[in-house]
Design a protein around this motif. Structure first.
Motif, PDB file in Angstrom:
ATOM      1  N   ASP A  35     -10.735  10.175   8.067  1.00 24.42           N
ATOM      2  CA  ASP A  35      -9.945  11.043   8.945  1.00 24.42           C
ATOM      3  C   ASP A  35      -8.439  10.793   8.873  1.00 24.42           C
ATOM      4  O   ASP A  35      -7.686  11.432   9.584  1.00 24.42           O
ATOM      5  CB  ASP A  35     -10.471  10.979  10.382  1.00 24.42           C
TER       6      ASP A  35
ATOM      7  N   ARG B 204     -17.368   5.395  13.188  1.00 20.82           N
ATOM      8  CA  ARG B 204     -17.327   6.167  14.448  1.00 20.82           C
ATOM      9  C   ARG B 204     -18.335   7.313  14.454  1.00 20.82           C
ATOM     10  O   ARG B 204     -18.211   8.241  15.249  1.00 20.82           O
ATOM     11  CB  ARG B 204     -15.895   6.710  14.656  1.00 20.82           C
TER      12      ARG B 204
ATOM     13  N   GLY C 176     -18.547   6.946  18.503  1.00 18.45           N
ATOM     14  CA  GLY C 176     -17.373   7.838  18.507  1.00 18.45           C
ATOM     15  C   GLY C 176     -17.802   9.257  18.787  1.00 18.45           C
ATOM     16  O   GLY C 176     -17.779   9.717  19.928  1.00 18.45           O
ATOM     17  N   ALA C 177     -18.253   9.951  17.730  1.00 18.97           N
ATOM     18  CA  ALA C 177     -18.500  11.389  17.806  1.00 18.97           C
ATOM     19  C   ALA C 177     -19.507  11.794  18.879  1.00 18.97           C
ATOM     20  O   ALA C 177     -20.385  11.013  19.268  1.00 18.97           O
ATOM     21  CB  ALA C 177     -18.972  11.891  16.451  1.00 18.97           C
ATOM     22  N   LEU C 178     -19.360  13.055  19.313  1.00 11.77           N
ATOM     23  CA  LEU C 178     -20.224  13.610  20.368  1.00 11.77           C
ATOM     24  C   LEU C 178     -21.455  14.290  19.743  1.00 11.77           C
ATOM     25  O   LEU C 178     -21.920  15.308  20.252  1.00 11.77           O
ATOM     26  CB  LEU C 178     -19.456  14.634  21.207  1.00 11.77           C
TER      27      LEU C 178
ATOM     28  N   MET D 153     -21.617  16.161  17.383  1.00  9.03           N
ATOM     29  CA  MET D 153     -21.362  17.573  17.114  1.00  9.03           C
ATOM     30  C   MET D 153     -20.784  17.792  15.715  1.00  9.03           C
ATOM     31  O   MET D 153     -19.942  17.019  15.260  1.00  9.03           O
ATOM     32  CB  MET D 153     -20.366  18.088  18.145  1.00  9.03           C
TER      33      MET D 153
ATOM     34  N   VAL E 122     -12.983  -6.431   3.636  1.00 10.05           N
ATOM     35  CA  VAL E 122     -12.066  -6.481   2.496  1.00 10.05           C
ATOM     36  C   VAL E 122     -10.731  -6.984   3.037  1.00 10.05           C
ATOM     37  O   VAL E 122     -10.137  -6.364   3.931  1.00 10.05           O
ATOM     38  CB  VAL E 122     -11.916  -5.082   1.849  1.00 10.05           C
TER      39      VAL E 122
ATOM     40  N   GLU F  83     -12.008  17.562  12.624  1.00 12.68           N
ATOM     41  CA  GLU F  83     -12.756  16.292  12.594  1.00 12.68           C
ATOM     42  C   GLU F  83     -13.586  16.105  11.311  1.00 12.68           C
ATOM     43  O   GLU F  83     -13.029  16.110  10.237  1.00 12.68           O
ATOM     44  CB  GLU F  83     -13.647  16.205  13.853  1.00 12.68           C
ATOM     45  N   ILE F  84     -14.912  15.977  11.432  1.00 18.43           N
ATOM     46  CA  ILE F  84     -15.693  15.633  10.232  1.00 18.43           C
ATOM     47  C   ILE F  84     -15.704  16.749   9.183  1.00 18.43           C
ATOM     48  O   ILE F  84     -15.945  16.480   8.010  1.00 18.43           O
ATOM     49  CB  ILE F  84     -17.149  15.219  10.576  1.00 18.43           C
TER      50      ILE F  84
ATOM     51  N   ASP G 101     -11.695   3.971   3.034  1.00 14.73           N
ATOM     52  CA  ASP G 101     -12.145   4.788   4.175  1.00 14.73           C
ATOM     53  C   ASP G 101     -11.556   4.188   5.459  1.00 14.73           C
ATOM     54  O   ASP G 101     -12.080   4.354   6.545  1.00 14.73           O
ATOM     55  CB  ASP G 101     -13.682   4.812   4.220  1.00 14.73           C
TER      56      ASP G 101
ATOM     57  N   ARG H 161      -7.087   9.276  12.881  1.00 15.72           N
ATOM     58  CA  ARG H 161      -6.051   8.357  12.397  1.00 15.72           C
ATOM     59  C   ARG H 161      -4.705   9.058  12.293  1.00 15.72           C
ATOM     60  O   ARG H 161      -3.660   8.412  12.281  1.00 15.72           O
ATOM     61  CB  ARG H 161      -6.433   7.783  11.039  1.00 15.72           C
TER      62      ARG H 161
ATOM     63  N   GLY I 169     -16.651   9.332   5.878  1.00 21.20           N
ATOM     64  CA  GLY I 169     -15.872   9.646   4.675  1.00 21.20           C
ATOM     65  C   GLY I 169     -16.244   8.716   3.529  1.00 21.20           C
ATOM     66  O   GLY I 169     -16.410   9.159   2.381  1.00 21.20           O
TER      67      GLY I 169
ATOM     68  N   GLU J  35     -18.411  -3.181   4.198  1.00 23.20           N
ATOM     69  CA  GLU J  35     -18.233  -2.829   5.612  1.00 23.20           C
ATOM     70  C   GLU J  35     -18.003  -4.119   6.410  1.00 23.20           C
ATOM     71  O   GLU J  35     -18.789  -5.055   6.334  1.00 23.20           O
ATOM     72  CB  GLU J  35     -19.472  -2.068   6.127  1.00 23.20           C
ATOM     73  N   ARG J  36     -16.905  -4.088   7.182  1.00 24.74           N
ATOM     74  CA  ARG J  36     -16.499  -5.248   7.994  1.00 24.74           C
ATOM     75  C   ARG J  36     -17.548  -5.605   9.062  1.00 24.74           C
ATOM     76  O   ARG J  36     -17.813  -6.768   9.329  1.00 24.74           O
ATOM     77  CB  ARG J  36     -15.180  -4.835   8.662  1.00 24.74           C
TER      78      ARG J  36
HETATM   79  P1  FAD Z   1     -14.606   5.351  10.350  1.00 23.73           P
HETATM   80  O1  FAD Z   1     -15.756   5.931  11.043  1.00 23.73           O
HETATM   81  O2  FAD Z   1     -13.525   4.765  11.162  1.00 23.73           O
HETATM   82  O3  FAD Z   1     -15.144   4.241   9.331  1.00 23.73           O
HETATM   83  C1  FAD Z   1     -14.333   3.245   8.789  1.00 23.73           C
HETATM   84  C2  FAD Z   1     -15.190   1.997   8.610  1.00 23.73           C
HETATM   85  O4  FAD Z   1     -14.419   1.011   7.935  1.00 23.73           O
HETATM   86  C3  FAD Z   1     -15.612   1.353   9.931  1.00 23.73           C
HETATM   87  O5  FAD Z   1     -17.001   1.174   9.932  1.00 23.73           O
HETATM   88  C4  FAD Z   1     -14.859   0.015   9.953  1.00 23.73           C
HETATM   89  O6  FAD Z   1     -15.599  -1.009  10.578  1.00 23.73           O
HETATM   90  C5  FAD Z   1     -14.709  -0.268   8.467  1.00 23.73           C
HETATM   91  N1  FAD Z   1     -13.585  -1.146   8.123  1.00 23.73           N
HETATM   92  C6  FAD Z   1     -12.348  -1.175   8.678  1.00 23.73           C
HETATM   93  N2  FAD Z   1     -11.580  -2.092   8.045  1.00 23.73           N
HETATM   94  C7  FAD Z   1     -12.349  -2.639   7.074  1.00 23.73           C
HETATM   95  C8  FAD Z   1     -12.093  -3.625   6.073  1.00 23.73           C
HETATM   96  N3  FAD Z   1     -10.903  -4.205   5.923  1.00 23.73           N
HETATM   97  N4  FAD Z   1     -13.112  -3.970   5.244  1.00 23.73           N
HETATM   98  C9  FAD Z   1     -14.339  -3.363   5.350  1.00 23.73           C
HETATM   99  N5  FAD Z   1     -14.621  -2.417   6.279  1.00 23.73           N
HETATM  100  C10 FAD Z   1     -13.619  -2.044   7.114  1.00 23.73           C
HETATM  101  N6  FAD Z   1     -15.971  14.407  14.965  1.00 23.73           N
HETATM  102  C11 FAD Z   1     -16.802  15.471  14.910  1.00 23.73           C
HETATM  103  O7  FAD Z   1     -16.816  16.172  13.908  1.00 23.73           O
HETATM  104  N7  FAD Z   1     -17.612  15.790  15.956  1.00 23.73           N
HETATM  105  C12 FAD Z   1     -17.536  15.134  17.122  1.00 23.73           C
HETATM  106  O8  FAD Z   1     -18.323  15.395  18.032  1.00 23.73           O
HETATM  107  C13 FAD Z   1     -16.574  14.115  17.259  1.00 23.73           C
HETATM  108  N8  FAD Z   1     -16.368  13.526  18.440  1.00 23.73           N
HETATM  109  C14 FAD Z   1     -15.568  12.438  18.516  1.00 23.73           C
HETATM  110  C15 FAD Z   1     -15.438  11.796  19.731  1.00 23.73           C
HETATM  111  C16 FAD Z   1     -14.722  10.616  19.824  1.00 23.73           C
HETATM  112  C17 FAD Z   1     -14.579   9.946  21.140  1.00 23.73           C
HETATM  113  C18 FAD Z   1     -14.159  10.047  18.647  1.00 23.73           C
HETATM  114  C19 FAD Z   1     -13.479   8.726  18.686  1.00 23.73           C
HETATM  115  C20 FAD Z   1     -14.244  10.714  17.446  1.00 23.73           C
HETATM  116  C21 FAD Z   1     -14.939  11.917  17.368  1.00 23.73           C
HETATM  117  N9  FAD Z   1     -15.047  12.627  16.186  1.00 23.73           N
HETATM  118  C22 FAD Z   1     -15.848  13.715  16.110  1.00 23.73           C
HETATM  119  C23 FAD Z   1     -14.347  12.172  14.979  1.00 23.73           C
HETATM  120  C24 FAD Z   1     -15.283  11.426  14.020  1.00 23.73           C
HETATM  121  O9  FAD Z   1     -16.102  10.552  14.739  1.00 23.73           O
HETATM  122  C25 FAD Z   1     -14.438  10.654  13.015  1.00 23.73           C
HETATM  123  O10 FAD Z   1     -13.514  11.551  12.416  1.00 23.73           O
HETATM  124  C26 FAD Z   1     -15.251  10.049  11.889  1.00 23.73           C
HETATM  125  O11 FAD Z   1     -16.396   9.408  12.348  1.00 23.73           O
HETATM  126  C27 FAD Z   1     -14.353   9.067  11.140  1.00 23.73           C
HETATM  127  O12 FAD Z   1     -14.964   8.666   9.947  1.00 23.73           O
HETATM  128  P2  FAD Z   1     -14.141   7.870   8.853  1.00 23.73           P
HETATM  129  O13 FAD Z   1     -14.970   7.846   7.630  1.00 23.73           O
HETATM  130  O14 FAD Z   1     -12.768   8.384   8.730  1.00 23.73           O
HETATM  131  O15 FAD Z   1     -13.895   6.399   9.382  1.00 23.73           O
END
Ligand code: FAD
Length: 441
Positions: free
Chosen positions: A415, A38, A52-54, A56, A222, A424-425, A250, A394, A11, A30-31
């Motif tokens: 998310d 994920r 995280g993701a499969l 897919m 952050v 999901e994505i 994010d 989340r 995201g 990024e931390r």
């Molecule tokens: P995140 O990926 O959580 O990114 C947030 C980032 O912020 C992280 O890198 C974290 O380290 C960083 N961060 C946190 N706090 C701070 C801070 N204070 N300062 C700086 N950085 C910080 N989706 C699909 O569409 N297909 C799939 O196959 C699929 N399979 C999945 C299987 C599993 C087991 C899981 C767990 C998830 C799956 N998903 C899938 C969901 C998908 O992986 C997530 O929805 C997506 O990757 C989340 O992205 P995001 O941008 O919300 O956040």
């Protein structure tokens, strides 16, 4: 104008790349040392596992994410699963597990296994839904359809689908959300696997962001979002304040809210002061308190033999103890495993009250792998539990409240801010699209 993005998940990077393309000066913090959150690959003994993701993409090559990536100029390939899914059913209809054999059927043939009455009811409900006669409600999906259909097979398949796609039971997701998801399947199509895995998308977004002058700072947590006179004015990283016109979180609504320093007051006390002073903040805090993450467990294993039919990379497993479904990702891209090996990623929804007994949940998942593939030479590669700040979602699908916060230039993506109907994505992409509209206006 300067934008700061907190977190380099999908995201965050989608938003950062689009803002940079639109002319913003963008910095992503990024931390971790790793970029992609994920949605990144983890290389293990020649297998491309993941954080995280499969691997897919729920609506495949013509879905919202694929379209947004193409518009950004990303180079990637998604291999569609054809048919969309295989369903593993027990050989004998009256059995409730796979111990005495099984039959793998295309999801399209599922209706053949129902009674004539339930078949008719399903046709009527589908027609009513397509014609807009059936009005979606906020009642749990299973509670809703149980008024019309009673069939253990349907109950199991519904739980298997929502467990695999959303990490919820069929009753933890509203009928309205399920209908919106089905609608999106009709509109965009079914799932596909990314060639090269999640990492290809992340690498492309990093490339695009840098090409428009954006920067990613890894190992840069952050610790504060600075809010002055009702506006986010920047963030604090490594004790240093960095100013910006726009702050994108994010990291979810809750996590961003917790680190807001409002007119010099930090953390819980800051939000408390605001909550008391304005009904808008009070309402926001109440919504945050209701938001529940969904947890899950992933088992990755290797096999010497291909398990699913050619072309179909997804299997739903309604008759296991825990595993809801699996992706055989090497059907789409053999390079995700060493030569001659096959990589399978299983997912199981995990109830929040079972997290204290997680060892038992893992054991039940591993037993399922044995029962599903009794005659295969299986090597378990990795077991991952996803919860807390690294959950599957989340917020339960359909329950989050969009991108806005009570602070006008603090916007949430990812998310925790997907809106309705996006698996999901794909939901993250809908959320990013909405966030960009808010920013433009
Ligand atoms: P995140 O990926 O959580 O990114 C947030 C980032 O912020 C992280 O890198 C974290 O380290 C960083 N961060 C946190 N706090 C701070 C801070 N204070 N300062 C700086 N950085 C910080 N989706 C699909 O569409 N297909 C799939 O196959 C699929 N399979 C999945 C299987 C599993 C087991 C899981 C767990 C998830 C799956 N998903 C899938 C969901 C998908 O992986 C997530 O929805 C997506 O990757 C989340 O992205 P995001 O941008 O919300 O956040």
């Amino acid at each position: 104008k300067k934008a700061i993005v907190i977190g380099s998940g999908l995201g965050g990077l989608l938003t950062a790349a689009q803002l940079a393309k639109d002319g913003w000066n963008v910095d992503v913090y990024e931390r971790l040392a790793l970029i992609g959150g994920r949605f990144a690959n983890i290389e293990y003994n020649g297998y491309q596992l993941s954080t995280g993701a499969l691997h897919m993409v729920p609506h495949g090559t013509d879905g919202p994410l694929a379209r947004m990536l193409r518009a950004l100029g990303a180079d990637f390939e998604i291999v569609q699963s054809t048919p969309m899914a295989t369903v593993r059913m027990p050989k004998n209809a009256e059995e409730t597990d796979y111990k005495n054999g099984y039959e793998d059927i295309s999801y399209l043939d599922f209706k053949k296994h129902l009674t004539s009455k339930n078949k008719l009811m399903m046709v009527l409900l589908t027609l009513g839904f397509k014609a807009g006669i059936i009005r979606p409600t906020k009642v749990g999906f299973k509670t809703w359809y149980s008024k019309y259909i009673h069939d253990d097979r349907i109950d199991r398949c519904a739980d298997s689908f929502t467990g695999w796609a959303l990490s919820t039971t069929a009753d933890e997701v509203t009928t309205r959300e399920v209908f919106k998801i089905f609608n999106n399947v009709y509109t965009y199509g079914g799932p596909g696997i990314l060639k090269g895995g999640c990492q290809t998308v992340i690498d492309e977004l990093v490339r695009i962001l840098s090409s428009y002058g954006g920067t990613i700072h890894t190992k840069s947590e952050v610790t504060k979002i600075v809010v002055k006179d009702g506006k986010a004015t920047g963030v604090v990283v490594g004790g240093k304040e960095i100013s910006a016109d726009l702050v994108i979180s994010d990291i979810g609504h809750k996590e961003a809210w917790e680190i807001c320093e409002i007119d010099g007051v930090e953390g819980e006390s800051a939000s408390h002061v605001l909550a008391l002073s304005s009904p808008v903040f009070k309402e926001y805090e109440d919504k945050l308190a209701e938001m529940k993450p969904s947890a899950g467990l992933k088992i990755c294993f290797a096999s010497d033999e291909q398990i699913l039919p050619d072309g179909c990379s997804l299997m739903l497993t309604p008759y296991t103890r825990r595993i809801n479904g699996l992706n055989e990702v090497t059907i789409a891209d053999p390079n995700l495993a060493p030569p001659g090996k096959h990589l399978i990623m299983c997912h199981q929804r995990t109830a929040l009250d079972k997290l204290d007994e997680i060892d038992e949940e893992i054991e039940l998942g591993l037993e399922d792998v044995k029962d599903l593939f009794p005659d295969k030479n299986v090597e378990i590669l990795m077991v991952q539990v996803h919860h807390g700040r690294w959950p599957v979602n989340r917020a339960f699908s359909g329950t989050d409240f969009g991108n806005k916060t009570p602070i006008p230039n603090l916007i949430v993506v990812g998310d925790g801010a997907k809106g309705e109907g996006g698996i999901e994505i794909e939901g993250i992409t809908f959320g990013v699209r909405d966030a960009l509209k808010i920013i433009k206006n």
